[in-house]
Enzyme design. Structure first.
Site, PDB file in Angstrom:
ATOM      1  N   SER A   1       2.988 -29.937  74.505  1.00 68.83           N
ATOM      2  CA  SER A   1       3.504 -28.561  74.459  1.00 68.83           C
ATOM      3  C   SER A   1       4.306 -28.184  75.722  1.00 68.83           C
ATOM      4  CB  SER A   1       2.346 -27.581  74.299  1.00 68.83           C
ATOM      5  OG  SER A   1       2.841 -26.264  74.404  1.00 68.83           O
TER       6      SER A   1
ATOM      7  N   LYS B   1      -3.282 -22.108  63.332  1.00 69.52           N
ATOM      8  CA  LYS B   1      -2.637 -20.793  63.200  1.00 69.52           C
ATOM      9  C   LYS B   1      -3.221 -19.953  62.064  1.00 69.52           C
ATOM     10  CE  LYS B   1       1.924 -21.697  65.198  1.00 69.52           C
ATOM     11  NZ  LYS B   1       3.367 -21.574  65.008  1.00 69.52           N
TER      12      LYS B   1
ATOM     13  N   ASN C   1      -0.017 -16.755  66.063  1.00 63.32           N
ATOM     14  CA  ASN C   1       0.327 -17.682  67.154  1.00 63.32           C
ATOM     15  C   ASN C   1      -0.003 -17.091  68.516  1.00 63.32           C
ATOM     16  OD1 ASN C   1       2.432 -15.851  67.556  1.00 63.32           O
ATOM     17  ND2 ASN C   1       3.882 -17.454  68.134  1.00 63.32           N
TER      18      ASN C   1
ATOM     19  N   ASP D   1       6.493 -15.671  66.113  1.00 66.98           N
ATOM     20  CA  ASP D   1       7.485 -16.706  65.763  1.00 66.98           C
ATOM     21  C   ASP D   1       8.733 -16.104  65.113  1.00 66.98           C
ATOM     22  OD1 ASP D   1       6.230 -18.985  66.737  1.00 66.98           O
ATOM     23  OD2 ASP D   1       5.034 -19.244  64.929  1.00 66.98           O
TER      24      ASP D   1
ATOM     25  N   GLY E   1      13.619 -25.233  53.291  1.00 67.80           N
ATOM     26  CA  GLY E   1      12.254 -25.538  53.724  1.00 67.80           C
ATOM     27  C   GLY E   1      11.394 -24.298  53.558  1.00 67.80           C
TER      28      GLY E   1
ATOM     29  N   ALA F   1       7.014 -22.387  59.634  1.00 65.91           N
ATOM     30  CA  ALA F   1       8.102 -21.771  60.397  1.00 65.91           C
ATOM     31  C   ALA F   1       9.003 -20.948  59.474  1.00 65.91           C
ATOM     32  CB  ALA F   1       8.912 -22.855  61.108  1.00 65.91           C
TER      33      ALA F   1
ATOM     34  N   TYR G   1      14.480 -28.096  68.111  1.00 64.10           N
ATOM     35  CA  TYR G   1      15.063 -27.949  69.455  1.00 64.10           C
ATOM     36  C   TYR G   1      15.150 -29.281  70.182  1.00 64.10           C
ATOM     37  CZ  TYR G   1      10.057 -27.590  70.493  1.00 64.10           C
ATOM     38  OH  TYR G   1       8.710 -27.811  70.554  1.00 64.10           O
TER      39      TYR G   1
HETATM   40  P1  NAP Z   1       5.740 -27.575  57.832  1.00 58.75           P
HETATM   41  O1  NAP Z   1       4.842 -26.417  57.669  1.00 58.75           O
HETATM   42  O2  NAP Z   1       5.179 -28.955  57.752  1.00 58.75           O
HETATM   43  O3  NAP Z   1       6.917 -27.438  56.692  1.00 58.75           O
HETATM   44  C1  NAP Z   1       7.909 -28.387  56.567  1.00 58.75           C
HETATM   45  C2  NAP Z   1       8.831 -28.013  55.388  1.00 58.75           C
HETATM   46  O4  NAP Z   1       9.855 -28.998  55.320  1.00 58.75           O
HETATM   47  C3  NAP Z   1       8.145 -27.982  54.022  1.00 58.75           C
HETATM   48  O5  NAP Z   1       8.649 -26.927  53.266  1.00 58.75           O
HETATM   49  C4  NAP Z   1       8.554 -29.325  53.403  1.00 58.75           C
HETATM   50  O6  NAP Z   1       8.723 -29.267  51.984  1.00 58.75           O
HETATM   51  C5  NAP Z   1       9.917 -29.556  54.010  1.00 58.75           C
HETATM   52  N1  NAP Z   1      10.183 -30.992  54.163  1.00 58.75           N
HETATM   53  C6  NAP Z   1       9.570 -31.875  54.968  1.00 58.75           C
HETATM   54  N2  NAP Z   1      10.104 -33.102  54.832  1.00 58.75           N
HETATM   55  C7  NAP Z   1      11.087 -32.984  53.887  1.00 58.75           C
HETATM   56  C8  NAP Z   1      12.004 -33.912  53.308  1.00 58.75           C
HETATM   57  N3  NAP Z   1      12.026 -35.210  53.654  1.00 58.75           N
HETATM   58  N4  NAP Z   1      12.865 -33.435  52.373  1.00 58.75           N
HETATM   59  C9  NAP Z   1      12.869 -32.132  51.998  1.00 58.75           C
HETATM   60  N5  NAP Z   1      12.017 -31.220  52.527  1.00 58.75           N
HETATM   61  C10 NAP Z   1      11.141 -31.642  53.465  1.00 58.75           C
HETATM   62  O7  NAP Z   1       6.524 -27.524  59.210  1.00 58.75           O
HETATM   63  P2  NAP Z   1       6.843 -26.222  60.114  1.00 58.75           P
HETATM   64  O8  NAP Z   1       5.695 -25.955  61.003  1.00 58.75           O
HETATM   65  O9  NAP Z   1       7.348 -25.142  59.241  1.00 58.75           O
HETATM   66  O10 NAP Z   1       8.019 -26.798  61.056  1.00 58.75           O
HETATM   67  C11 NAP Z   1       9.264 -27.134  60.500  1.00 58.75           C
HETATM   68  C12 NAP Z   1      10.292 -27.428  61.590  1.00 58.75           C
HETATM   69  O11 NAP Z   1      10.481 -26.268  62.391  1.00 58.75           O
HETATM   70  C13 NAP Z   1       9.901 -28.547  62.556  1.00 58.75           C
HETATM   71  O12 NAP Z   1      11.056 -29.277  62.878  1.00 58.75           O
HETATM   72  C14 NAP Z   1       9.404 -27.796  63.777  1.00 58.75           C
HETATM   73  O13 NAP Z   1       9.585 -28.525  64.976  1.00 58.75           O
HETATM   74  C15 NAP Z   1      10.326 -26.587  63.755  1.00 58.75           C
HETATM   75  N6  NAP Z   1       9.744 -25.423  64.438  1.00 58.75           N
HETATM   76  C16 NAP Z   1      10.449 -24.899  65.478  1.00 58.75           C
HETATM   77  C17 NAP Z   1       9.955 -23.800  66.149  1.00 58.75           C
HETATM   78  C18 NAP Z   1      10.741 -23.243  67.293  1.00 58.75           C
HETATM   79  O14 NAP Z   1      10.174 -22.473  68.086  1.00 58.75           O
HETATM   80  N7  NAP Z   1      12.003 -23.559  67.405  1.00 58.75           N
HETATM   81  C19 NAP Z   1       8.740 -23.215  65.743  1.00 58.75           C
HETATM   82  C20 NAP Z   1       8.066 -23.782  64.652  1.00 58.75           C
HETATM   83  C21 NAP Z   1       8.572 -24.893  64.009  1.00 58.75           C
HETATM   84  P3  NAP Z   1       7.466 -29.214  50.947  1.00 58.75           P
HETATM   85  O15 NAP Z   1       7.000 -27.784  50.963  1.00 58.75           O
HETATM   86  O16 NAP Z   1       8.065 -29.614  49.656  1.00 58.75           O
HETATM   87  O17 NAP Z   1       6.465 -30.177  51.480  1.00 58.75           O
END
Ligand code: NAP
Length: 298
Positions: free
Chosen positions: A20, A71, A92, A107, A132, A136, A231
Site C-alpha cells: 500500500s 471493505k 474505506n 473512493d 467493469g 471501484a 495508476y
Molecule cells: P473488482 O471488484 O475485482 O472488479 C473487477 C471488474 O473487472 C469486474 O467487474 C470484472 O468483471 C471485470 N473484469 C476483470 N477481468 C476482466 C476481463 N478479463 N475481461 C472483462 N472484464 C473483466 O476490482 P476493483 O476493486 O473494482 O478494481 C478494479 C480496478 O480499479 C483495478 O485495476 C484497481 O487497481 C483499480 N482501482 C483503482 C483505485 C484508485 O484509487 N485509482 C481504487 C480502486 C480500484 P465480472 O464482474 O464479470 O467479474
C-alpha cells in the site's frame, strides 16, 4: 516527526497491506501539515477483523482506512454509516467519534474531486459509461449518480454485479442507469452520447501493462473524457489510444490521492496537502516500479 504522548494514531486494515502507498502518502501529508499523527499499516486477517475493529476504540485509534478484502465485512461492526457508504455497500474510511465508529466511503468522492482538479470536469448532467462493475466501479457510479450525473451506462462481462449497481442508482437517485453486456453492447450509440468513459477493470495494470481492455478505441472521440482507474502504469495502453484519438485523459493516480485527501480531512478537520500527496505517491511508484509519470503530474 517525534512520537510523543500526544501523537494520534491512524492506520490501514487490509490483507495484504505491504504494497500500500497510503502509509507513505498520509505520513508525508501529516509532516508537511505539521500535524502530530502517525499512520500505520495493520495486516488484518479475516478471522481477526472483529478484534481489530474493537481495538480501534479500545486503543483510542482516531481512524482507519479499510482495504481489500474488508471493505464490506467491516460494516456490521460500525455504529454509523454515511448515506454514500450505505448505498455503495462498502467502507474505506472509519472515523472514531468517542466510542462511536462511523463508516465513510471516499473512493467515489475522491474520483469526482480528481476529475474536477485535474481536468476541470464537473459530473453534473453528464452521461457516463463505466466498463467493469466491481467495487471501484460501484463507488464511482453511485457517487456520480448522487452528485447529479444524468445517465450512467455500465458495460460488464457479466450482468449480475452491474445490475445491482443500476438497481441502487434507480432506487435512490434521479440519475438514469442501464446495464449492458460486454459481448453485445451497442458501443457506437453509447459512446456517441457519452461525456465520460471510465475503465474500471484491471486489464492493462502492471505487470500486464501491454494489455488493452475490450473497448473499441476507434470509436473514441475528442468530446469524450477518458479515465482509467489504474495508476500503475500511469499511461495505460487505453489512455495512450485515447490521447491519439484527441480525448482528454485521466489516470487512477488522482482518485488514489483524493480518496486519501478526503479521509485526511475527515480525521483532522483540515485541508489536505494535495501536492505533497501526489509527490509522495509518484515518488513511491517510481522507486518501486521504475514508473514514468506525465510531466503535468510531476
Ligand atoms: P473488482 O471488484 O475485482 O472488479 C473487477 C471488474 O473487472 C469486474 O467487474 C470484472 O468483471 C471485470 N473484469 C476483470 N477481468 C476482466 C476481463 N478479463 N475481461 C472483462 N472484464 C473483466 O476490482 P476493483 O476493486 O473494482 O478494481 C478494479 C480496478 O480499479 C483495478 O485495476 C484497481 O487497481 C483499480 N482501482 C483503482 C483505485 C484508485 O484509487 N485509482 C481504487 C480502486 C480500484 P465480472 O464482474 O464479470 O467479474
Amino acid at each position: 516527526m517525534d512520537i510523543s504522548v500526544k501523537t494520534k494514531i491512524l492506520g490501514l486494515f487490509g490483507d495484504p497491506v505491504a504494497h500500500s502507498l497510503s502509509p507513505a502518502m498520509h505520513n508525508a501529508a501529516f509532516r508537511v501539515a505539521g500535524l502530530n499523527y502517525v499512520y500505520l499499516p495493520f495486516h488484518v486477517k479475516r478471522e481477526q477483523l472483529a478484534s481489530a475493529i474493537a481495538g480501534i476504540t479500545a486503543l483510542g485509534i482516531e481512524g482507519i482506512n479499510v482495504t481489500i478484502p474488508h471493505k464490506e465485512a467491516v460494516i456490521p461492526y460500525l455504529q454509523q454509516l454515511t448515506v454514500e457508504a450505505r448505498l455503495i455497500g462498502a467502507v474505506n474510511t472509519i472515523v472514531r467519534q468517542g466510542q462511536t465508529l462511523v463508516g465513510h466511503n471516499t473512493d467515489g468522492k475522491g474520483f469526482l474531486r480528481a476529475l474536477q482538479a485535474e481536468a476541470h470536469f464537473n459530473i453534473k448532467n453528464k452521461n457516463i459509461v463505466l466498463v467493469g462493475a466491481g467495487g471501484a466501479a460501484r463507488a464511482v457510479a453511485i457517487s456520480a449518480a448522487m452528485n447529479g450525473a444524468n445517465r450512467v451506462n455500465i458495460i460488464n462481462r457479466s450482468k449480475e454485479k452491474a445490475q445491482k449497481i443500476v438497481d441502487t442508482i434507480r432506487q435512490h437517485t434521479a440519475c438514469r442507469a442501464q446495464v449492458w453486456e460486454l459481448a453485445t453492447c451497442p458501443w457506437q450509440d453509447i459512446l456517441q452520447e457519452a461525456h465520460l468513459l471510465v475503465h474500471t477493470t484491471p486489464i492493462g495494470m502492471y505487470p500486464q501493462e501491454q494489455s488493452l481492455p475490450p473497448i473499441p478505441v476507434e470509436l473514441l472521440h475528442p468530446g469524450l473524457m477518458v479515465c482509467d482507474l489504474i495508476y500503475n502504469p500511469v499511461h495505460t495502453q487505453l489512455l495512450k489510444k485515447a490521447k491519439e484519438a484527441g480525448c482528454p485523459t485521466m489516470s487512477g493516480l488522482g482518485m488514489l490521492v483524493f480518496q486519501g485527501a478526503e479521509a485526511f480531512t475527515l480525521w483532522t478537520g483540515q485541508k489536505a496537502p494535495i501536492a505533497e500527496m501526489y509527490r509522495t505517491v509518484i515518488s513511491a511508484l517510481q522507486t518501486n516500479y521504475g514508473l514514468t509519470v506525465p510531466a503535468r503530474l510531476r
